[in-house]
Design an enzyme around this catalytic site. Structure first.
Site, PDB file in Angstrom:
ATOM      1  N   ASP A 322       0.804  -1.220   0.000  1.00  0.00           N
ATOM      2  CA  ASP A 322       0.000   0.000   0.000  1.00  0.00           C
ATOM      3  C   ASP A 322       0.837   1.271   0.000  1.00  0.00           C
ATOM      4  O   ASP A 322       0.343   2.336  -0.384  1.00  0.00           O
ATOM      5  CB  ASP A 322      -0.960   0.004   1.189  1.00  0.00           C
ATOM      6  CG  ASP A 322      -2.156  -0.906   0.948  1.00  0.00           C
ATOM      7  OD1 ASP A 322      -2.433  -1.211  -0.221  1.00  0.00           O
ATOM      8  OD2 ASP A 322      -2.811  -1.316   1.914  1.00  0.00           O
ATOM      9  N   TYR A 405      -9.918  -0.246   2.302  1.00  0.00           N
ATOM     10  CA  TYR A 405      -9.424  -0.182   3.685  1.00  0.00           C
ATOM     11  C   TYR A 405      -8.999   1.231   4.051  1.00  0.00           C
ATOM     12  O   TYR A 405      -8.575   2.028   3.197  1.00  0.00           O
ATOM     13  CB  TYR A 405      -8.227  -1.115   3.883  1.00  0.00           C
ATOM     14  CG  TYR A 405      -8.591  -2.451   4.494  1.00  0.00           C
ATOM     15  CD1 TYR A 405      -8.866  -2.556   5.852  1.00  0.00           C
ATOM     16  CD2 TYR A 405      -8.661  -3.602   3.724  1.00  0.00           C
ATOM     17  CE1 TYR A 405      -9.197  -3.776   6.429  1.00  0.00           C
ATOM     18  CE2 TYR A 405      -8.990  -4.826   4.288  1.00  0.00           C
ATOM     19  CZ  TYR A 405      -9.255  -4.913   5.647  1.00  0.00           C
ATOM     20  OH  TYR A 405      -9.590  -6.110   6.217  1.00  0.00           O
TER      21      TYR A 405
END
Length: 674
Positions: A322, A405
């Site tokens: 990420d 998320y």
């Protein structure tokens, strides 16, 4: 020092990024504009030039330590420029003081990967997300797959998510800038798509050529229809039983802020922010008496990996980096008072960039405030009143949203000298559709027909330590059971052992023996003649569970150990390497430790991997309550005694008190009848 006082709890001032005043300050908008103009004047940009990365190049430590106010700042910027029409990427380092590009390097992302730096694709552009969805939905094969499932009327509102592809050495994927796309349905344009996954439909896209590489279409699983909405209208009336909590500091906060410099209760540090790592703390030190003692030169969370344990064709390839693939700082939220942060807040803006290399400010990206944190210490001694003091911590945080998320990153500084790093995960779990009531080995049903794969979130913090200076060591500490016998005649004994870490490498925790890591000074001793130290205490969650022969194991090797120790090198910044996107693996920490340099003394860096192995549950749907994971750096002989003995008893200000020495109370703390 100039103090910027927050106005009040609903109107805080914000530290702006308009002018750099220190070599470690965040990039400013003017600096990014000047740097981009240098590239343009040099003829290094075209109409197809895009900017996956604009990052500060921090000056050498020696320069920073010798720098004094009024000296030149030595500001440099690294621009990664992607030519969108050819897929060729180049690093350009611009020296702002000289007004010229002083270094260029062509990335080898078009070659067959060898696992060596600097192979890999740069992070994704924001415009590539929309482009990927448009390419997927325009594909005749994708449309045919939707029609085959009887979803012709759902094509317009379908959401095709843009997802990093991993690396598997497939011949038709090598050397291409790829993205994969899974399909989700929306019942209407504002619907939450993640609750309606179209199973067995996977599209792989070449972003440079603007075309579909392959479409996988298999199976006839019915798409889960459970609503994933969690807004007030969908949930229903809010409960009315909770009473308001208000946090006030009528005299203002205890911290002071001067640009990027913060001081609070002995602590001093600088706050910085960049597009990739997000929040960075520099030059963290503690004022011990009249002496300012260094602890951490630089701290950040520069990478995280989210590997999925599902073997289906739809998801076996999922292993998101990420930070390295999407950039955490570029994904940072603008934080809101009373929602993300509560209390008397000081905000710092973040500076990022858009796809065209222009500065992009993230207002209120970093939140800083004080929190009460239960008791600091307490004791009831015979003949004296109970002595109890309140613990308090300073919280510096930011939150990034990556797809489904949301991640919060928190640095906590405590009155007793403890440093804590915490990551919070929330948002929406990633789902697939399945047969309601089925039992599967790699997925768990969280709503009727909606299955969430088992997965991990492994964060990696980089801790450039300097415990009382840059000459440090690391020792492994653990407890040992002693067999009953001559050394343990009564069977009750156990002991502790220490082992010096002599060369670079990765190491694992073992909570059953309380294995921790002591970082100490080779030059400083405390009052009892021992080296001054901090102790790293982790939570010991599982490391990477993928098989050692797997692609993700090679690419996310940093996650195979809890703690790594390396010798400091200026260019060793990224746990999974500088370009993890589509990298074959082997970069980052395994490369850094390959030469097994000595770390018993000198300037060293600790890297700590932490975070959950997530087995999703129904309570994680439709939106997941926060899960928090953390580690601590705790003083261990760094101070000669409890450094928080002088914390005041605030209750005495109101007349009632619990800490007035000399007031006799009954033994064991019982309340006397008056």
């Amino acid at each position: 020092m100039t103090t910027i006082e927050p106005l009040h709890t609903s109107g805080q001032r914000v530290s702006h990024l308009d002018e750099a005043r220190h070599p470690l300050d965040s990039l400013t908008a003017t600096e990014i504009e000047r740097g981009r103009a240098v590239l343009e004047r040099a003829g290094l940009l075209t109409e197809h030039s895009r900017f996956p990365s604009v990052m500060p190049v921090e000056p050498p430590k020696a320069f920073v330590r010798e720098w004094r106010e009024g000296d030149a700042l030595r500001r440099r910027i690294e621009f990664v420029v992607l030519e969108a029409d050819t897929g060729v990427s180049t690093e350009h380092v611009v020296e702002l003081d000289e007004g010229e590009a002083d270094a260029d390097r062509l990335l080898s992302s078009e070659l067959i990967p060898s696992g060596e730096f600097p192979y890999g694709q740069p992070a994704y552009l924001v415009e590539e997300y929309d482009r990927a969805m448009a390419i997927a939905k325009a594909s005749e094969e994708w449309q045919a797959a939707m029609r085959r499932r009887g979803l012709s009327d759902r094509i317009e509102d379908a959401f095709c998510s843009p997802l990093a592809p991993g690396y598997f050495g497939y011949e038709d994927e090598i050397g291409r800038r790829l993205i994969r796309s899974l399909t989700f349905l929306r019942d209407h344009p504002d619907d939450v798509a993640w609750a309606h996954p179209v199973e067995g439909l996977l599209v792989t896209i070449d972003l440079t050529e603007g075309k579909v590489v392959s479409v996988y279409d298999e199976g006839d699983v019915v798409t889960a229809a459970t609503s994933g909405r969690y807004d007030d209208e969908s949930v229903g009336p809010a409960r009315e039983s909770l009473k308001p909590i208000e946090i006030t500091q009528p005299e203002g906060p205890s911290f002071s802020v001067d640009g990027s410099l913060v001081e609070w209760e002995g602590w001093r540090f600088r706050v910085a922010f960049n597009a990739r790592e997000g929040l960075v703390l520099h030059q963290l030190s503690y004022l011990d008496g009249d002496e300012r003692r260094p602890i951490l030169y630089r701290g950040s969370v520069p990478e995280m990996i989210v590997p999925y344990g599902d073997t289906s064709r739809n998801r076996y390839w999922i292993s998101y980096f990420d930070a390295g693939e999407y950039y955490l700082g570029k994904s940072a939220n603008s934080l809101a008072l009373g929602c993300d942060c509560l209390g008397v807040i000081h905000y710092f803006d973040g500076m990022s960039h858009d796809d065209h290399g222009n500065p992009l400010r993230v207002p209120q990206a970093v939140c800083m405030h004080e929190e009460d944190y239960s008791i600091l210490h307490k004791h009831t001694e015979i003949g004296y009143a109970t002595d109890v003091r309140r613990q308090r911590r300073l919280v510096i945080s930011y939150i990034a949203t990556i797809g489904n998320y949301d991640y919060g990153f928190y640095w906590h500084l405590y009155l007793d000298g403890t440093i804590e790093v915490e990551a919070k995960a929330t948002g929406l779990v990633f789902n697939g559709s399945g047969e309601p009531g089925a039992s599967e080995p790699h997925r768990l049903e969280i709503a009727p027909g909606l299955f969430a794969p088992v997965h991990q979130h492994i964060f990696c913090a980089r801790l450039d330590v300097e415990i009382d200076g840059p000459d440090n060591y690391v020792e492994k500490s653990e407890v040992r059971r002693i067999p009953m016998g001559e050394r343990n005649p009564y069977g009750n004994a156990f002991t502790f052992v220490r082992e010096r870490v002599e060369t670079e490498g990765g190491f694992d925790e073992d909570r059953t023996v309380r294995r921790t890591w002591h970082i100490g000074s080779n030059r400083r001793r405390n009052a009892i003649g021992k080296p001054t130290e901090y102790e790293l205490l982790g939570e010991g969650w599982p490391t990477l569970l993928a098989d050692p022969e797997s692609s993700v194991h090679a690419r996310a090797n940093f996650a195979t150990h809890h703690t790594w120790v390396t010798r400091y090198h200026e260019d060793e910044r990224w746990p999974a390497g500088k370009y993890p996107n589509q990298h074959a693996g082997g970069a980052g920490l395994p490369t850094y430790v390959a030469d097994e340099e000595p770390v018993d003394g000198g300037d060293i860096v600790l890297w700590h991997s932490f975070g959950p192995t997530h087995l999703p549950r129904p309570e994680d749907f439709p939106i997941m309550p926060v899960d928090a994971y953390r580690f601590q750096l705790k003083p261990y002989g760094f101070f000669d005694r409890n450094p928080a003995l002088d914390v005041p008893d605030w209750t005495t200000r109101g007349g009632d008190h619990c800490c007035a020495h000399g007031d006799r109370l009954p033994r064991y703390g019982a309340v006397a009848e008056r």
